[in-house]
Design a protein around this motif. Structure first.
Motif, mmCIF file in Angstrom:
data_model
loop_
_atom_site.group_PDB
_atom_site.id
_atom_site.type_symbol
_atom_site.label_atom_id
_atom_site.label_comp_id
_atom_site.label_asym_id
_atom_site.label_seq_id
_atom_site.Cartn_x
_atom_site.Cartn_y
_atom_site.Cartn_z
ATOM 1 N N ARG A 43 0.983 -1.233 0.072
ATOM 2 C CA ARG A 43 0.075 0.197 0.137
ATOM 3 C C ARG A 43 0.825 1.266 -0.074
ATOM 4 O O ARG A 43 2.158 1.134 0.443
ATOM 5 N N LEU A 44 0.452 2.150 -0.264
ATOM 6 C CA LEU A 44 0.776 3.630 -0.251
ATOM 7 C C LEU A 44 1.189 3.900 1.204
ATOM 8 O O LEU A 44 0.148 3.945 1.846
ATOM 9 N N ARG A 45 2.378 4.020 1.502
ATOM 10 C CA ARG A 45 2.853 4.484 3.014
ATOM 11 C C ARG A 45 2.719 6.004 3.528
ATOM 12 O O ARG A 45 2.633 6.104 4.528
ATOM 13 N N MET A 46 2.718 6.758 2.504
ATOM 14 C CA MET A 46 2.741 8.214 2.708
ATOM 15 C C MET A 46 1.394 8.931 2.797
ATOM 16 O O MET A 46 0.419 8.180 2.481
ATOM 17 N N ASP A 49 -17.903 2.401 -5.360
ATOM 18 C CA ASP A 49 -17.473 3.389 -4.057
ATOM 19 C C ASP A 49 -15.967 3.729 -4.404
ATOM 20 O O ASP A 49 -14.963 2.792 -4.118
ATOM 21 N N ALA A 50 -15.916 4.769 -4.720
ATOM 22 C CA ALA A 50 -14.414 5.324 -5.235
ATOM 23 C C ALA A 50 -13.537 5.475 -3.946
ATOM 24 O O ALA A 50 -12.502 5.068 -3.598
ATOM 25 N N ALA A 51 -14.128 5.755 -2.970
ATOM 26 C CA ALA A 51 -13.209 6.002 -1.709
ATOM 27 C C ALA A 51 -12.862 4.589 -1.113
ATOM 28 O O ALA A 51 -11.916 4.601 -0.502
ATOM 29 N N ALA A 52 -13.965 3.760 -1.342
ATOM 30 C CA ALA A 52 -13.444 2.345 -0.713
ATOM 31 C C ALA A 52 -12.530 1.731 -1.713
ATOM 32 O O ALA A 52 -11.600 1.124 -0.964
ATOM 33 N N ALA A 73 -3.648 3.718 3.326
ATOM 34 C CA ALA A 73 -4.417 4.025 4.755
ATOM 35 C C ALA A 73 -4.541 5.276 5.343
ATOM 36 O O ALA A 73 -5.658 5.586 5.827
ATOM 37 N N ASP A 74 -3.690 6.386 5.087
ATOM 38 C CA ASP A 74 -3.590 7.620 5.328
ATOM 39 C C ASP A 74 -4.183 8.527 4.184
ATOM 40 O O ASP A 74 -3.813 9.191 3.497
#
Length: 290
Positions: free
Chosen positions: A230-233, A249-252, A259-260
């Motif tokens: 995943r993207l860590r930043m 659901d784009a946000a999902a 994560a952030d």
């Protein structure tokens, strides 16, 4: 044509290519990557604001604008992984081992891949009006996929796409400049002419970029998904409400990659940095403050 107050420089990318980038301002670095069918000029409003307290680097992607256009030599020439390596090499040539990164459309796909492949290099990441490649293909189905006809055209084997598009390049690229904007005045005649001239001179490399996204880019995304990468930043996403339009659901989808995550929808057209530069600039400043 260049961004006012910026220096246009020729800088090294990956694999021996040379890229053209507008560089201006002073402070912590942020790299801004353009989309299709544009060049670094799309950032003219946002870059001017950010340059007040940041070093702003706006390259033309490989194959676009005034950057080198290597002949397609297998699937990796225009893979987002190779283009991510361009970004890292270009930033390093300016003395930056770490930088914030924002991309629109094709540039956002490069930004995402850069963040996944080089998490130690990218401090903050923003994506404007695109889904990660793997998810983009998964949501395209049925008649709703007609909106992305160009994705399927340019996914075909070398030859026919280049011939068809090259025979009517201004009509093809101009179609998207018209269709995807809610405010035609946001892309004035001189900028539009610059975009069309740049695309007219880059048909094979633009097609190769899209072809990679139907092949090797999917493989790279799937490998990361399978490995749980995943993207860590901190990540900010700004996009039109494609989820409501196409039924997902784009946000999902985005939360599986970051994560952030700060996910925002906008009512402007696709060319957000030109149609709603204040909105984009504020989002980027909010991101950089996280």
């Amino acid at each position: 044509m260049n961004l006012p107050g910026f220096e246009l420089r020729r800088l090294p990318g990956a694999d021996g290519i040379t890229m053209t980038a507008a560089v201006g301002g002073e402070g912590s670095p942020i790299v801004l990557l353009h989309g299709f069918p544009q060049t670094h000029l799309m950032w003219r409003h946002v870059a001017a604001d950010l340059a007040a307290d940041h070093t702003v680097i706006c390259p033309d992607l490989r194959g676009y604008g005034a950057s080198d256009k290597p002949a397609e030599n297998g699937p990796t020439t225009y893979s987002k992984r190779t283009m991510a390596n361009d970004v890292v090499a270009l930033a390093a040539s300016l003395g930056y081992d770490r930088f914030a990164l924002a991309g629109h459309d094709r540039g956002a796909l490069v930004a995402i891949r850069t963040g996944l492949d080089h998490p130690d290099k990218v401090t903050h990441l923003a994506s404007l009006d695109v889904l990660p490649t793997l998810d983009m293909w998964s949501v395209m189905h049925g008649t709703s996929a007609a909106v992305g006809f160009h994705l399927y055209l340019m996914a075909q084997a070398p030859g026919l796409p280049e011939q068809l598009i090259g025979a009517s390049a201004d009509a093809f690229f101009g179609y998207f400049l018209d269709l995807w904007t809610n405010d035609p005045a946001a892309i004035p005649a001189d900028v539009r002419a610059e975009y069309l001239a740049a695309c007219r001179a880059a048909v094979p490399s633009i097609v190769a970029d899209y072809r990679a996204s139907a092949g090797i880019d999917v493989e790279h995304d799937q490998a990361d998904r399978d490995a749980g990468n995943r993207l860590r930043m901190p990540v900010t996403v700004i996009q039109q409400d494609w989820g409501a339009a196409l039924g997902f659901d784009a946000a999902a989808l985005w939360s599986r990659w970051a994560a952030d995550l700060d996910h925002r929808t906008a009512t402007a057209g696709h060319f957000l940095a030109e149609e709603a530069p204040e909105l984009v600039t504020k989002a980027l400043r909010d991101l950089l403050a996280r």
